[in-house]
Motif scaffolding. Structure first.
Motif, PDB file in Angstrom:
ATOM      1  N   CYS A 355       0.823  -1.216   0.000  1.00 23.77           N
ATOM      2  CA  CYS A 355       0.000   0.000   0.000  1.00 23.77           C
ATOM      3  C   CYS A 355       0.860   1.271   0.000  1.00 23.77           C
ATOM      4  CB  CYS A 355      -0.953   0.001   1.187  1.00 23.77           C
ATOM      5  SG  CYS A 355      -0.162  -0.076   2.798  1.00 23.77           S
ATOM      6  N   ARG A 356       2.158   1.106  -0.086  1.00 23.30           N
ATOM      7  CA  ARG A 356       3.096   2.230  -0.247  1.00 23.30           C
ATOM      8  C   ARG A 356       4.438   1.640  -0.667  1.00 23.30           C
ATOM      9  NH1 ARG A 356       6.629   2.279   4.021  1.00 23.30           N
ATOM     10  NH2 ARG A 356       5.897   1.543   6.074  1.00 23.30           N
ATOM     11  N   ASP A 357       5.371   2.506  -1.023  1.00 22.36           N
ATOM     12  CA  ASP A 357       6.710   2.036  -1.363  1.00 22.36           C
ATOM     13  C   ASP A 357       7.379   1.438  -0.126  1.00 22.36           C
ATOM     14  OD1 ASP A 357       6.335   2.924  -3.921  1.00 22.36           O
ATOM     15  OD2 ASP A 357       7.505   4.766  -3.694  1.00 22.36           O
ATOM     16  N   ILE A 358       8.018   0.289  -0.306  1.00 21.73           N
ATOM     17  CA  ILE A 358       8.684  -0.407   0.796  1.00 21.73           C
ATOM     18  C   ILE A 358      10.172  -0.479   0.492  1.00 21.73           C
ATOM     19  CG2 ILE A 358       8.763  -2.534   2.160  1.00 21.73           C
ATOM     20  CD1 ILE A 358       5.926  -3.138   1.202  1.00 21.73           C
ATOM     21  N   ALA A 359      10.976  -0.002   1.433  1.00 24.26           N
ATOM     22  CA  ALA A 359      12.424   0.011   1.237  1.00 24.26           C
ATOM     23  C   ALA A 359      13.022  -1.342   1.591  1.00 24.26           C
ATOM     24  CB  ALA A 359      13.068   1.104   2.095  1.00 24.26           C
ATOM     25  N   CYS A 360      14.161  -1.645   0.972  1.00 23.78           N
ATOM     26  CA  CYS A 360      14.863  -2.896   1.258  1.00 23.78           C
ATOM     27  C   CYS A 360      15.244  -2.945   2.736  1.00 23.78           C
ATOM     28  CB  CYS A 360      16.115  -2.984   0.379  1.00 23.78           C
ATOM     29  SG  CYS A 360      17.096  -4.469   0.649  1.00 23.78           S
ATOM     30  N   GLY A 361      14.959  -4.060   3.399  1.00 19.59           N
ATOM     31  CA  GLY A 361      15.244  -4.226   4.820  1.00 19.59           C
ATOM     32  C   GLY A 361      14.087  -3.860   5.731  1.00 19.59           C
ATOM     33  N   GLU A 362      13.022  -3.273   5.188  1.00 16.70           N
ATOM     34  CA  GLU A 362      11.860  -2.883   5.988  1.00 16.70           C
ATOM     35  C   GLU A 362      10.964  -4.093   6.228  1.00 16.70           C
ATOM     36  OE1 GLU A 362       8.128   0.315   5.784  1.00 16.70           O
ATOM     37  OE2 GLU A 362       9.729   0.350   4.274  1.00 16.70           O
ATOM     38  N   LYS A 363      10.479  -4.243   7.464  1.00 12.42           N
ATOM     39  CA  LYS A 363       9.576  -5.337   7.791  1.00 12.42           C
ATOM     40  C   LYS A 363       8.188  -5.070   7.235  1.00 12.42           C
ATOM     41  CE  LYS A 363      11.866  -6.944  12.005  1.00 12.42           C
ATOM     42  NZ  LYS A 363      11.710  -7.204  13.463  1.00 12.42           N
TER      43      LYS A 363
END
Length: 381
Positions: A355-363
């Motif tokens: 539902c939004r941009d997710i950065a690498c390493g984000e849970k």
């Protein structure tokens, strides 16, 4: 030797009656005896003599407090250890317990020592067998270029209509083969530790709800139909998963939250993550289930026909995506996945989409209370 008295004559016994005998016949019966009185237990205990035996131990459950927070409040969520009788709140445990278990429960000091998490071997053949990958590495590599080109074209076409139509985007699998094996091995580790088998689709087991029961038209209030283009995207992702090209996700173990899922690459908004899979069963059959991952599949007007997904024995990576604390602003900010139910070919399916941009390493997190608002998340981390 004495003589017997002569018997009275018959004339005297019938014509004369003694006044004493007359009184005995006409006198009122004696009053009934008064009821017996018993001593009260307090009187008996007061008069009893002491004995040498020690008094019985009384467990004062009403005064039990949580060993972690020290509070005795919210006793309906306070677990009592079957070993030491000490208490701990369900939300003070790490990982948090979703609800009070029905069977015996032991606190961490009394619980049997758990075995360390056994990592799944980074062996291609074992991973192929575990995930039932249909084609070998050679076939996958041969079609890899064409598949990635299809993904990129579809993403570009969807991005053009992104703001206007909000179409679902296909995920982009990791190109590095060794790194992709690492991602799948992390999921296999979590599933074997949880005694689960991999299944990337809904399963209908004997004794549970049959496939004919999953009719999206029975949804109370109606269910949205997945558009044709989005359906093609989901089919593309399913094809990639069958070939062993999984989403760029990694399953890690957190001492406070248990197994969790984190992004292993940057993920764009509206990207398809996974379908929530597991055994389909009637909700009424799971009323006393201790499982913490039961997902609503079908909400019918008739409560006896409502369906849920139970990933306790079979499922995929969606089983390990955690929920947010939707009672706090910080908890709501962590939400990066939405859970949506769609009518796909007349059947209900649950899709997890970014539902939004997710950065690498984000849970990855989503709201467990998307529909009923009954799941207790107020103590989630």
């Amino acid at each position: 030797m004495g003589r017997r008295a002569p018997p009275p004559s018959s004339s005297s016994s019938t014509t004369t009656t003694s006044p004493e005998l007359r009184r005995k016949r006409t006198a009122a019966p004696p009053p009934p005896p008064s009821p017996r009185r018993y001593r009260s237990i307090s009187d008996v205990m007061r008069r009893s003599l002491p004995v040498d035996a020690a008094p019985p131990v009384v467990r004062a459950y009403e005064s039990t407090r949580c060993d972690v927070c020290g509070s005795g409040e919210r006793d309906e969520e306070l677990l009592l250890c079957d070993g030491c009788d000490r208490g701990r709140h369900t939300f003070c445990l790490r990982p948090i317990a979703a609800r009070v278990p029905t069977g015996p429960w032991f606190c961490p000091p009394c619980a049997p020592r758990s075995k360390p998490v056994k990592r799944f071997p980074m062996t291609q053949t074992k991973i192929v067998d575990f995930f039932r990958i249909q084609k070998g590495a050679e076939d996958a590599e041969a079609e890899k270029c064409g598949l990635f080109q299809d993904v990129k074209k579809r993403r570009k076409r969807s991005l053009v209509m992104h703001k206007k139509r909000r179409r679902i985007l296909p995920y982009v699998p990791t190109e590095d083969k060794v790194h992709r094996l690492k991602q799948m091995a992390s999921l296999a580790t979590a599933m074997t530790s949880s005694k689960m088998k991999f299944s990337n689709e809904l399963t209908y087991m004997p004794g549970m709800a049959g496939r004919s029961c999953n009719q999206a038209t029975l949804e109370e209030g109606g269910m949205q139909i997945l558009p044709k283009e989005d359906k093609e995207t989901i089919e593309l992702c399913r094809t990639m998963q069958k070939r062993g090209e999984c989403p760029p996700l990694l399953v890690v173990f957190d001492s406070r939250e248990g197994f969790t899922v984190q992004a292993d690459a940057d993920i764009k908004d509206m990207t398809f993550i996974a379908e929530y899979t597991g055994d389909v069963d009637f909700l009424e059959n799971r009323a006393n289930d201790d499982g913490d991952s039961i997902m609503t599949l079908l909400l019918t007007e008739d409560p006896s026909k409502r369906l849920v997904i139970c990933p306790d024995k079979r499922g995929n990576i969606s089983r390990f995506i955690n929920g947010i604390n939707n009672h706090t602003l910080d908890g709501k900010k962590k939400k990066n996945i939405k859970c949506v139910r769609y009518d796909i070919d007349g059947e209900s399916h649950v899709l997890l989409v970014a539902c939004r941009d997710i950065a690498c390493g984000e849970k990855l997190y989503y709201d467990y209370n998307g529909y009923e608002h009954e799941y207790p998340t107020h103590h989630f981390i």
